[in-house]
Enzyme design. Structure first.
Site, PDB file in Angstrom:
ATOM      1  N   LYS A   5       6.665  -4.241  -4.498  1.00  0.00           N
ATOM      2  CA  LYS A   5       7.964  -4.142  -4.600  1.00  0.00           C
ATOM      3  C   LYS A   5       8.215  -3.937  -3.244  1.00  0.00           C
ATOM      4  O   LYS A   5       9.446  -4.616  -2.977  1.00  0.00           O
ATOM      5  CB  LYS A   5       8.182  -2.402  -5.031  1.00  0.00           C
ATOM      6  N   CYS A  54       1.028  -1.326   0.053  1.00  0.00           N
ATOM      7  CA  CYS A  54       0.052  -0.049  -0.024  1.00  0.00           C
ATOM      8  C   CYS A  54       0.942   1.176   0.011  1.00  0.00           C
ATOM      9  O   CYS A  54       1.805   1.080   0.397  1.00  0.00           O
ATOM     10  CB  CYS A  54      -0.844   0.068   1.342  1.00  0.00           C
ATOM     11  N   ARG A  56       4.680  -0.043  -6.376  1.00  0.00           N
ATOM     12  CA  ARG A  56       4.689  -0.781  -4.920  1.00  0.00           C
ATOM     13  C   ARG A  56       3.666  -1.991  -4.800  1.00  0.00           C
ATOM     14  O   ARG A  56       3.801  -2.777  -4.333  1.00  0.00           O
ATOM     15  CB  ARG A  56       4.447   0.150  -3.768  1.00  0.00           C
TER      16      ARG A  56
END
Ligand code: G6P
Length: 599
Positions: A594, A2, A27
């Site tokens: 990520k 998040c 991400r």
């Protein structure tokens, strides 16, 4: 995982939030949302899927807002739908949350008993109600929430009755404040603020930050805290594609200049510089990491075991999610090395904290200077790779391997297992590394990709260092092309995996080590006899019958201390070209994040 963005100031709030969320896309996320304030009301807009869907929804909004918060969600509690997407509101409180609240079920029951009801399945909505339930001032309400919440959180909070203020606090999840002129930002990632400001403030655990457009006030349990305003060393250009089709391609190309950057940092007057940690006083070294960083750690162990250790040092490697649940028998001279590009990987961070608690010395090889791992490790070797945006790491792994190699070289030099002349050769090879790897950037990987991109299974084989490298090569391919791939020690092929070989199964043979070339070659030929199509990665020093192979890539022969960083380049390109031919979303592969900030 998040991502969070908050803004307060005179710019178009919607634009700043949407652009911020776009910076956080890498991400990994499955839905996104915004909450924006003006004098009249608070508007919440959410959408499932890519940010572009959210952008479509906000297009028609022309109201002027003074502050707002945004979030990209990677679902942990509750399905992927608009309801569960952030921001969440309950009573007077609206917030965005990164992390996981472990005791949310108990808290939910307690709050229901005093009259709160909940619309979503998330742990995050509970936090809004919890803060609201405190009857007192806002600062005390946030302290109360800090005391009650178990788990991890980065939070940006808006109160319905206070329109010009954002509040923030964090535990085990990153969050910074970007400091502007007449405007301020809050973000889980520095790349969000770089288009506007390089100035930022780190938020520490236990602190409560009150942000208005002109002020950033930080408090902890002892009262007001004076904070240093830091200057980001990364620039906006570092975080952009600069004309490359994908971040992954850009980051692979950046590896060329990283050779000189790392050489200049770590070699001083033809010697290993002070910036390379001296780990010679330790007799037991555990190296712990996740994903590609773990595979980099495997290279580090291999180099120390084979070329450095005189028997006085024992090196173990483990994946962090396993290591944290095992028993460790640390000695008085144990060292834990953690390797992490993001510096926020939850399991790696947990191992670091465990070792710190046991008073074991810790060393972090880490890319993000403001990350939790960089802050909490006793010693730090920064990776200097600049922001890595593509989910599948390339320059991150490359740098990690190179830095572990330098640590191993310095260790060997101090221990005497690397003598003066070998050290001089190694340093000279390091200075030539840039030209050695550059020669690999113009090879034709596309035609190899064309031969394998439609296969269901692809295997890699190699022995020793070649096998360790195969681990990363295979991971890269599966991460971005979704082709099932696996790696086997060449000598193990006959003990089971050869049963998988069918007509035309692609097998990438990594044969770059002199001592074992012939043995691995005969393992490869055994696979060919069962129908495999062989693709060879080898060095320019061997002579062999080339007709066994569909394609041959020859990498320059360098000392084993550098061979792994040279060898990985063709595999990065092959994975990239295969994914490209399949039309995959190379920078944002499905289901992957990520930075894995939850266990
Ligand atoms: C995720 C990423 C990988 C990375 C791993 C460890 O799985 O997709 O590319 O290797 O996390 O991340 P770290 O930031 O700790 O190096």
């Amino acid at each position: 995982m998040c991502g969070i963005v908050g803004y307060i100031g005179n710019r178009n709030v919607t634009d700043v939030l949407v652009q911020g969320l776009k910076c956080l896309e890498y991400r990994g996320y499955d839905s996104a949302g915004l909450a924006m304030r003006n004098n009249k009301d608070l508007k919440i807009i959410k959408s499932v899927g890519k940010i572009i869907n959210l952008e479509e929804k906000v297009k028609g909004i022309h109201d002027k807002y003074c502050s707002g918060i945004g979030h990209t969600r990677w679902a942990t509690h509750g399905a992927v739908n608009e309801l569960n997407c952030h921001p969440h509101s309950n009573a007077n409180v609206t917030l965005v949350h990164n992390g996981i609240i472990e005791n949310f079920r108990e808290l939910r029951k307690e709050l229901e008993l005093i009259g709160y009801s909940f619309k979503t399945d998330t742990d995050s909505e509970i936090i809004a109600a919890l803060i609201d339930s405190y009857k007192g001032n806002k600062y005390d309400a946030l302290i109360y929430a800090q005391m009650k919440l178990k788990g991890s959180y980065a939070l940006v909070i808006m109160f319905g009755d206070e329109k010009d203020v954002l509040y923030a606090m964090r535990k085990d999840s990153p969050l910074i404040v970007g400091v502007g002129n007449g405007e301020n930002f809050i973000a889980s990632d520095i790349s969000v603020i770089l288009p506007y400001t390089k100035k930022y403030i780190d938020i520490e655990e236990g602190e409560i930050v009150k942000v208005t457009k002109d002020d950033v006030l930080v408090y902890n349990e002892s009262g007001k805290v004076s904070k240093d305003v830091k200057i980001a060393s990364w620039t906006i250009l570092d975080a952009q594609k600069n004309g490359y089709e994908h971040f992954m391609l850009k980051e692979m190309n950046e590896q060329i200049d990283l050779c000189s950057k790392l050489y200049n940092k770590f070699i001083e007057e033809d010697n290993y510089s002070e910036d390379i940690p001296d780990i010679s006083k330790y007799d037991k070294i555990d190296i712990v990491a996740c994903g590609s960083a773990y595979y980099a750690a495997c290279v580090g162990k291999y180099l120390i075991d084979k070329y450095v250790s005189d028997g006085s040092v024992q090196v173990n490697v483990d994946v962090a999610s396993e290591y944290r649940y095992k028993n460790h028998f640390y000695t008085g001279s144990s060292l834990l090395i953690v390797v992490s590009q993001s510096g926020e990987t939850a399991d790696t961070l947990a191992c670091l904290r465990m070792a710190n608690k046991s008073n074991v010395d810790t060393l972090a090889i880490v890319n993000v200077p403001s990350s939790s791992i960089a802050k909490e490790a006793k010693m730090v070797m920064l990776m200097l790779a600049g922001p890595e945006i593509a989910v599948a790491t390339t320059k991150g792994y490359f740098t990690q391997v190179l830095e572990l190699s330098l640590i191993a070289q310095k260790l060997g030099y101090i221990k005497g297992t690397i003598d003066e002349s070998l050290k001089n050769n190694l340093i000279s090879e390091f200075s030539n590394l840039k030209s050695k790897i550059t020669s690999l950037y113009d090879l034709d990987y596309s035609s190899i990709a064309g031969k394998v991109f439609d296969k269901e299974h692809i295997y890699f084989i190699g022995r020793c260092l070649d096998y360790v490298l195969g681990l990363e090569a295979s991971l890269k391919l599966k991460e971005i092309s979704y082709i099932h791939s696996d790696v086997y020690q060449a000598g193990e092929l006959k003990h089971g995996p050869i049963a998988l070989i069918e007509n035309e199964t692609p097998v990438f043979c990594i044969l770059t080590e002199n001592e074992i070339f012939d043995k691995s070659l005969s393992n490869a030929i055994e696979a060919k006899s069962r129908g495999a199509k062989l693709y060879l990665i080898t060095t320019d020093e061997f002579e062999f019958d080339e007709h066994y192979f569909e394609s041959i890539i020859k990498v320059p022969k360098v000392n084993d201390f550098f061979q792994a960083v040279v060898n990985i380049i063709p595999f990065q390109f092959i994975a990239y070209e295969v994914a490209n031919k399949k039309g995959c979303d190379i920078d944002k592969p499905k289901n992957l994040a990520k930075s894995v900030t939850v266990e």
